[in-house]
Design a protein around this motif. Structure first.
Motif, PDB file in Angstrom:
ATOM      1  N   THR A 146       4.133  -9.758  -4.827  1.00 52.80           N
ATOM      2  CA  THR A 146       4.220  -9.386  -3.407  1.00 52.80           C
ATOM      3  C   THR A 146       5.520  -8.659  -3.117  1.00 52.80           C
ATOM      4  O   THR A 146       5.540  -7.650  -2.413  1.00 52.80           O
ATOM      5  CB  THR A 146       4.092 -10.640  -2.514  1.00 52.80           C
ATOM      6  OG1 THR A 146       2.824 -11.247  -2.737  1.00 52.80           O
ATOM      7  CG2 THR A 146       4.240 -10.293  -1.051  1.00 52.80           C
ATOM      8  N   LEU A 147       6.631  -9.163  -3.657  1.00 50.48           N
ATOM      9  CA  LEU A 147       7.932  -8.506  -3.453  1.00 50.48           C
ATOM     10  C   LEU A 147       7.914  -7.087  -4.000  1.00 50.48           C
ATOM     11  O   LEU A 147       8.437  -6.163  -3.373  1.00 50.48           O
ATOM     12  CB  LEU A 147       9.047  -9.321  -4.104  1.00 50.48           C
ATOM     13  CG  LEU A 147       9.343 -10.675  -3.468  1.00 50.48           C
ATOM     14  CD1 LEU A 147      10.336 -11.453  -4.312  1.00 50.48           C
ATOM     15  CD2 LEU A 147       9.852 -10.510  -2.050  1.00 50.48           C
ATOM     16  N   ASN A 148       7.309  -6.900  -5.159  1.00 47.69           N
ATOM     17  CA  ASN A 148       7.203  -5.558  -5.744  1.00 47.69           C
ATOM     18  C   ASN A 148       6.376  -4.630  -4.867  1.00 47.69           C
ATOM     19  O   ASN A 148       6.723  -3.465  -4.673  1.00 47.69           O
ATOM     20  CB  ASN A 148       6.618  -5.624  -7.151  1.00 47.69           C
ATOM     21  CG  ASN A 148       7.632  -6.045  -8.181  1.00 47.69           C
ATOM     22  OD1 ASN A 148       8.792  -5.662  -8.125  1.00 47.69           O
ATOM     23  ND2 ASN A 148       7.209  -6.862  -9.127  1.00 47.69           N
ATOM     24  N   LYS A 149       5.270  -5.149  -4.313  1.00 46.82           N
ATOM     25  CA  LYS A 149       4.423  -4.333  -3.434  1.00 46.82           C
ATOM     26  C   LYS A 149       5.161  -3.943  -2.160  1.00 46.82           C
ATOM     27  O   LYS A 149       5.058  -2.814  -1.699  1.00 46.82           O
ATOM     28  CB  LYS A 149       3.137  -5.095  -3.094  1.00 46.82           C
ATOM     29  CG  LYS A 149       2.163  -5.188  -4.246  1.00 46.82           C
ATOM     30  CD  LYS A 149       0.930  -5.975  -3.856  1.00 46.82           C
ATOM     31  CE  LYS A 149      -0.028  -6.101  -5.024  1.00 46.82           C
ATOM     32  NZ  LYS A 149      -1.227  -6.896  -4.668  1.00 46.82           N
ATOM     33  N   ILE A 150       5.907  -4.879  -1.595  1.00 50.91           N
ATOM     34  CA  ILE A 150       6.686  -4.589  -0.387  1.00 50.91           C
ATOM     35  C   ILE A 150       7.746  -3.536  -0.693  1.00 50.91           C
ATOM     36  O   ILE A 150       7.905  -2.564   0.045  1.00 50.91           O
ATOM     37  CB  ILE A 150       7.333  -5.873   0.173  1.00 50.91           C
ATOM     38  CG1 ILE A 150       6.255  -6.814   0.728  1.00 50.91           C
ATOM     39  CG2 ILE A 150       8.375  -5.546   1.245  1.00 50.91           C
ATOM     40  CD1 ILE A 150       6.755  -8.200   1.084  1.00 50.91           C
ATOM     41  N   ALA A 151       8.468  -3.714  -1.788  1.00 50.59           N
ATOM     42  CA  ALA A 151       9.516  -2.758  -2.171  1.00 50.59           C
ATOM     43  C   ALA A 151       8.933  -1.370  -2.395  1.00 50.59           C
ATOM     44  O   ALA A 151       9.514  -0.370  -1.942  1.00 50.59           O
ATOM     45  CB  ALA A 151      10.240  -3.256  -3.427  1.00 50.59           C
ATOM     46  N   ASP A 152       7.780  -1.286  -3.069  1.00 49.34           N
ATOM     47  CA  ASP A 152       7.131   0.010  -3.292  1.00 49.34           C
ATOM     48  C   ASP A 152       6.741   0.666  -1.974  1.00 49.34           C
ATOM     49  O   ASP A 152       6.932   1.864  -1.781  1.00 49.34           O
ATOM     50  CB  ASP A 152       5.886  -0.149  -4.169  1.00 49.34           C
ATOM     51  CG  ASP A 152       6.222  -0.412  -5.630  1.00 49.34           C
ATOM     52  OD1 ASP A 152       7.375  -0.167  -6.044  1.00 49.34           O
ATOM     53  OD2 ASP A 152       5.323  -0.866  -6.365  1.00 49.34           O
ATOM     54  N   ALA A 153       6.206  -0.139  -1.050  1.00 49.58           N
ATOM     55  CA  ALA A 153       5.726   0.400   0.226  1.00 49.58           C
ATOM     56  C   ALA A 153       6.866   0.920   1.101  1.00 49.58           C
ATOM     57  O   ALA A 153       6.683   1.893   1.840  1.00 49.58           O
ATOM     58  CB  ALA A 153       4.926  -0.661   0.972  1.00 49.58           C
ATOM     59  N   ILE A 154       8.041   0.279   1.019  1.00 53.44           N
ATOM     60  CA  ILE A 154       9.150   0.749   1.860  1.00 53.44           C
ATOM     61  C   ILE A 154      10.104   1.669   1.108  1.00 53.44           C
ATOM     62  O   ILE A 154      11.047   2.183   1.684  1.00 53.44           O
ATOM     63  CB  ILE A 154       9.921  -0.410   2.537  1.00 53.44           C
ATOM     64  CG1 ILE A 154      10.533  -1.358   1.520  1.00 53.44           C
ATOM     65  CG2 ILE A 154       9.053  -1.137   3.511  1.00 53.44           C
ATOM     66  CD1 ILE A 154      11.345  -2.484   2.151  1.00 53.44           C
TER      67      ILE A 154
END
Length: 86
Positions: A42-50
């Motif tokens: 989840t942290l990786n997905k959030i970082a990628d999205a922002i």
């Protein structure tokens, strides 16, 4: 573990709702993830999205310099202190 996800999202000029839309998930689900104990995935997905490295989502180490946080946008500015010359 101290995360600063909300701070980073705000610093990027986004809201939780905008980030959820960009990630293709429900705002409530994203909010629960952010406020709970998010997985590394989840942290990786959030970082990628922002558009930031995942390490930016974690608490920043204390620096030797001073910093000021803008009360309007939440962006942090580093202040360099210099000794006065005589």
């Amino acid at each position: 573990m101290n995360l600063r996800i909300k701070e980073v999202i705000k610093g990027k000029g986004m809201t939780i709702t905008e980030l959820a839309d960009k990630m293709g998930i429900n705002r409530v689900n994203l909010s629960n993830m952010v406020n709970g104990n998010p997985t590394v995935e989840t942290l990786n997905k959030i970082a990628d999205a922002i558009g930031c490295p995942v390490t930016e989502l974690f608490e920043k180490p204390q620096s030797d310099g001073a910093s000021i946080t803008c009360p309007n946008c939440g962006k942090e500015f580093e202040v360099e202190l210099k000794a006065k010359e005589r």
